[in-house]
Design a protein around this motif. Structure first.
Motif, PDB file in Angstrom:
ATOM      1  N   PHE A  80       0.803  -1.235   0.000  1.00 39.28           N
ATOM      2  CA  PHE A  80       0.000   0.000   0.000  1.00 39.28           C
ATOM      3  C   PHE A  80       0.832   1.279   0.000  1.00 39.28           C
ATOM      4  CE2 PHE A  80      -1.777   3.403   2.688  1.00 39.28           C
ATOM      5  CZ  PHE A  80      -2.795   3.823   1.850  1.00 39.28           C
ATOM      6  N   TYR A  81       1.756   1.432   0.951  1.00 36.31           N
ATOM      7  CA  TYR A  81       2.396   2.724   1.164  1.00 36.31           C
ATOM      8  C   TYR A  81       3.206   3.251  -0.021  1.00 36.31           C
ATOM      9  CZ  TYR A  81       0.944   2.969   6.033  1.00 36.31           C
ATOM     10  OH  TYR A  81       0.188   3.063   7.179  1.00 36.31           O
ATOM     11  N   PRO A  82       4.029   2.444  -0.699  1.00 40.85           N
ATOM     12  CA  PRO A  82       4.773   3.003  -1.842  1.00 40.85           C
ATOM     13  C   PRO A  82       3.868   3.601  -2.919  1.00 40.85           C
ATOM     14  CG  PRO A  82       5.732   0.917  -1.189  1.00 40.85           C
ATOM     15  CD  PRO A  82       4.457   1.055  -0.415  1.00 40.85           C
ATOM     16  N   LYS A  83       2.780   2.904  -3.274  1.00 39.94           N
ATOM     17  CA  LYS A  83       1.843   3.440  -4.267  1.00 39.94           C
ATOM     18  C   LYS A  83       1.149   4.679  -3.740  1.00 39.94           C
ATOM     19  CE  LYS A  83      -0.679   3.539  -8.013  1.00 39.94           C
ATOM     20  NZ  LYS A  83      -1.360   4.814  -7.766  1.00 39.94           N
ATOM     21  N   PHE A  84       0.773   4.684  -2.474  1.00 41.69           N
ATOM     22  CA  PHE A  84       0.119   5.839  -1.876  1.00 41.69           C
ATOM     23  C   PHE A  84       1.041   7.052  -1.885  1.00 41.69           C
ATOM     24  CE2 PHE A  84      -0.937   8.147   2.178  1.00 41.69           C
ATOM     25  CZ  PHE A  84      -2.102   8.742   1.707  1.00 41.69           C
ATOM     26  N   LEU A  85       2.327   6.839  -1.569  1.00 44.63           N
ATOM     27  CA  LEU A  85       3.293   7.938  -1.571  1.00 44.63           C
ATOM     28  C   LEU A  85       3.495   8.497  -2.974  1.00 44.63           C
ATOM     29  CD1 LEU A  85       5.880   6.410   0.923  1.00 44.63           C
ATOM     30  CD2 LEU A  85       4.406   8.378   1.345  1.00 44.63           C
TER      31      LEU A  85
END
Length: 314
Positions: A80-85
């Motif tokens: 989740f976090y890499p794409k969200f960033l």
């Protein structure tokens, strides 16, 4: 079908849908906080994994299972976090159909792996406290390997089938009103008249399997509480090893059940920022809390960490 589903989904990030003058400041602040939070999650979980692997005194079933929980946390948050960033640095928040399906697979398998591992941890504590004389005989390295393999492979197989069925649907909408892709939301985008019966069957079968995990955990704790009530030594063991597990379990189940109930029955009238927070609760609290709770509560891990800090201080 949407040209063989090659178009981009538009993931609407409501909390960032501000006036252009304010959007840059808001996105910058959220980007910084999210990046720091993700790095802390990685640091805590990877550090605990390295500590358990490195220290032979921690090569026991309870710590091996804790290692699996931490690895699973890294797996889920990285989905989740890499794409969200990246989305926070982009003008438009978009994701390809293939990556959306992949993210949905990661999110579901992460959540179900977590519950499976917590169920195995409950079984391990049940054997250690309720059947201590048979513990070494029943919880062998081979049995532990089988249980861990079951915890990982079962969700992967189930959700591979589920995502494959979803990929065959004809979709009539491109917009996802969430911060991340989940299978149920994608199925809701299917064109009227699409055959979603197979998806529903797999969905309810999955719910049955993992609700059964929940009942199994309740069964183990009924025996644990009854055993510990009659013995002071067992009560000490319960407080040291079962309380962290219970906190992890209750936290995880609370955020997952809340998200599932909202996803199925929630009101779209809630502020988008609140909807976004509800959607990612299970990626915010458990991955951060688990290594902290176990690190402070489990004596062997706490002592090992303190000894390493003492050595560095010298």
């Amino acid at each position: 079908m949407l040209e063989n589903n090659q178009q981009l989904f538009v993931a609407l990030i409501g909390s960032l849908s501000l006036q252009k003058a304010e959007a840059g400041v808001c996105q910058g602040a959220i980007f910084s906080l999210s990046l720091v939070y993700y790095c802390v999650i990685l640091f805590l979980n990877i550090s605990l994994v390295v500590l358990i692997v490195w220290d032979e005194n921690l090569h026991e079933p309870m710590y091996v299972l804790l290692c699996c929980v931490c690895i699973n946390a890294v797996y889920g948050t990285t989905g989740f976090y890499p794409k969200f960033l990246l989305d926070l640095l982009s003008i438009a928040q978009e994701i390809s159909y293939e990556w959306c399906l992949f993210q949905a697979f990661v999110m579901y398998s992460f959540a179900c792996c977590e519950l499976s591992i917590l169920a195995v941890m409950a079984y391990d504590r049940y054997l250690a406290i309720c059947r201590p004389l048979h513990y070494r005989l029943l919880m062998t390295k081979r049995r532990l390997s089988q249980l861990v393999s079951f915890s990982w492979l079962t969700p992967f197989c189930i959700f591979s089938i589920s995502i494959l069925l979803t990929s065959r649907l004809e979709l009539c909408s491109l917009k996802i009103q969430r911060l991340l892709c989940v299978n149920w939301i994608i199925v809701q985008l299917a064109c009227p008249g699409s055959n979603t019966l197979s998806n529903s069957i797999v969905s309810y079968a999955t719910i049955f399997i993992y609700v059964s995990h929940g009942f199994f955990i309740i069964w183990t704790y009924m025996h644990l509480i009854r055993t510990c009530a009659a013995s002071k030594d067992d009560r000490v063991k319960f407080m040291q090893t079962c309380v962290p597990h219970l906190i992890s379990l209750i936290t995880f189940l609370t955020v997952i059940v809340f998200d599932l109930m909202y996803m199925r029955f929630g009101s779209a009238g809630l502020p988008q920022s609140l909807q976004n927070f509800i959607a990612i609760e299970f990626l915010v609290f458990p991955p951060m809390m688990n290594p902290l709770i176990y690190g402070f509560k489990l004596t062997k891990i706490r002592n090992r960490v303190l000894s390493l800090i003492d050595l560095r201080g010298r």
